[in-house]
Design an enzyme around this catalytic site. Structure first.
Site, PDB file in Angstrom:
ATOM      1  N   HIS A 150       0.071   0.338  -9.858  1.00 52.13           N
ATOM      2  CA  HIS A 150      -0.801  -0.431  -8.956  1.00 52.13           C
ATOM      3  C   HIS A 150      -1.470  -1.585  -9.710  1.00 52.13           C
ATOM      4  CE1 HIS A 150      -3.241   0.053  -4.993  1.00 52.13           C
ATOM      5  NE2 HIS A 150      -3.085  -1.231  -5.307  1.00 52.13           N
ATOM      6  N   GLU A 160      -2.009   8.523  -5.543  1.00 52.44           N
ATOM      7  CA  GLU A 160      -2.247   7.809  -6.801  1.00 52.44           C
ATOM      8  C   GLU A 160      -3.354   8.499  -7.588  1.00 52.44           C
ATOM      9  OE1 GLU A 160      -2.976   3.668  -5.988  1.00 52.44           O
ATOM     10  OE2 GLU A 160      -0.941   3.319  -5.256  1.00 52.44           O
ATOM     11  N   ARG A 166       0.836  -1.194   0.000  1.00 54.06           N
ATOM     12  CA  ARG A 166       0.000   0.000   0.000  1.00 54.06           C
ATOM     13  C   ARG A 166       0.869   1.240   0.000  1.00 54.06           C
ATOM     14  NH1 ARG A 166      -3.470  -2.248  -1.821  1.00 54.06           N
ATOM     15  NH2 ARG A 166      -5.633  -2.542  -1.182  1.00 54.06           N
TER      16      ARG A 166
END
Length: 306
Positions: free
Chosen positions: A280, A259, A230
Site C-alpha cells: 500500500h 492489511e 482499495r
C-alpha cells in the site's frame, strides 16, 4: 491566542505540520494515539488530522463535542464514518488529486512488472539462475487498457499508458469530461476487450468485489489485473484461483482486503510467482506527501477562516 485545537494523529509532511504550528490561532499536537487514548482527548479537539491508519468511528465522532473538521491526508474516506460526521455537521476534508501522479506511476510500474516478470527475474538472477526462456513476457504497445474508474488517478494512468502506445477504454458512471482519447464503455465490454485492467475506484457497496469469479470469466485469457485503489474491490480468493488456472496472466497488487495481508488467502496469493505486490505504497513518495500535506493544511485554514 489559540482559538482551535488541532490533533494530528497520523504522520503528516513536516512542512505541512510546520505550517499548522506557525498559525497563532492553532494549538497543535502531533502524536499517534490508539482509540482509547484518542477518545480521552477528542472532546477538546476542533480539527482531527488522519491518514489511513486511524479509524474515525461513530463513537469517536460522537465524543468530539467540539469537532469541526476531520481532515484526511489522502484520498480514501473508508476509514471515516462520513455519514455520522455529516449528521453532526462536521466537515470531512481530503486531497483527492494530490497523490494522483504517484499512484499512477506505481500502477504503470506494476503493469510493467507483471508483463515483463521483473520481480521474478530479479529473484531468479540473485539465486544464480539465467532463465531467459522462462521469463518471456508481453509488450504494452498496442494492448487495450481498461480503467475501472476515470477520476484523477485513472486519468493520470491514461496519460502514461498512451505514451506506451496503449488503447484506453474506461468504465465510470460519471463519465468525466476529458480531452484524452478514451472510449467510455460498460463494465461487461471492458472485461471482454481489455488486455490489462487497472482499478481506480473507492471501496463502496457497488465496487466491493467488482472483480470476482463471474467478471474474470468474461475477461480475455491472459489478462493482467492491477489494483492500486482499495482492497476489497477484488475477490482475492477468486483472483488466486484464476491466476493458478492461467486465466489471469499476472496480477499487480498494492492494496488488499486484509492489511497487512497475513491471513491464509492473502498468503497463498502472495506465494505465486506471477503476483507482484507492494505494501500500500501508492502515495508513498516525498513529492506526493508534500502535496497532500500542503493541500490539506490550506483546506483546513480556508474552512476555519484563518
Amino acid at each position: 491566542m489559540a482559538r482551535y485545537r488541532v490533533h494530528v494523529n497520523d504522520p503528516l509532511d513536516k512542512e505541512a505540520t510546520q505550517l499548522l504550528m506557525n498559525k497563532e490561532e492553532l494549538e497543535v499536537t502531533s502524536e499517534h494515539l490508539e482509540k482509547d487514548e484518542l477518545m480521552k482527548i477528542i472532546p477538546e479537539v476542533d480539527v482531527l488530522v488522519v491518514r489511513s491508519a486511524t479509524k474515525v468511528t461513530a463513537d469517536i465522532i460522537e465524543a468530539g463535542k467540539n469537532l469541526k473538521i476531520i481532515a484526511r491526508a489522502g484520498i480514501g474516506l473508508d476509514n471515516i464514518d462520513v455519514q455520522k460526521a455529516k449528521e453532526k455537521g462536521i466537515k470531512v476534508l481530503n486531497t483527492p488529486g494530490a497523490s494522483a501522479p504517484s499512484v499512477a506511476e506505481l500502477a504503470m510500474g506494476l503493469m510493467l512488472a507483471c508483463a515483463r516478470h521483473i520481480a521474478r527475474a530479479t529473484v531468479s538472477l540473485k539465486e544464480g539462475k539465467w532463465e531467459k526462456k522462462a521469463l518471456k513476457g508481453k509488450e504494452l504497445l498496442g494492448k487495450t487498457l481498461g480503467l475501472i474508474g476515470f477520476g484523477n488517478i485513472g486519468q493520470e494512468v491514461a496519460k502514461r499508458a498512451l505514451a506506451f502506445g496503449m488503447k484506453i477504454i474506461a468504465y465510470d458512471p460519471a463519465k468525466p469530461e476529458t480531452d484524452l482519447p478514451v472510449e467510455y464503455v460498460d463494465l461487461d465490454t471492458l472485461f471482454k476487450e481489455s488486455d490489462f485492467i487497472s482499478l481506480h475506484v473507492p471501496l463502496t457497496e457497488s465496487t466491493r468485489h467488482i472483480i470476482n469469479r463471474e467478471s474474470i470469466a468474461k475477461m480475455k485469457d491472459g489478462v493482467i489485473i492491477v489494483n492500486t485503489a482499495r482492497g476489497g474491490t477484488i475477490d482475492e480468493e477468486a483472483l488466486y484461483e484464476e491466476v493458478v488456472s492461467g486465466k489471469v496472466y499476472a496480477a499487480g497488487l498494492d492494496v488488499f482486503e486484509v492489511e497487512p495481508p497475513t491471513d491464509e488467502i492473502r498468503r497463498k496469493l502472495l506465494s505465486l510467482d506471477n503476483v507482484v505486490a507492494t505494501p500500500h505504497i501508492g502515495a508513498s513518495t516525498a513529492e506526493a506527501q508534500r502535496r497532500v500535506g500542503i493541500e490539506l493544511v490550506e483546506k483546513i485554514f480556508k474552512e476555519l477562516g484563518i
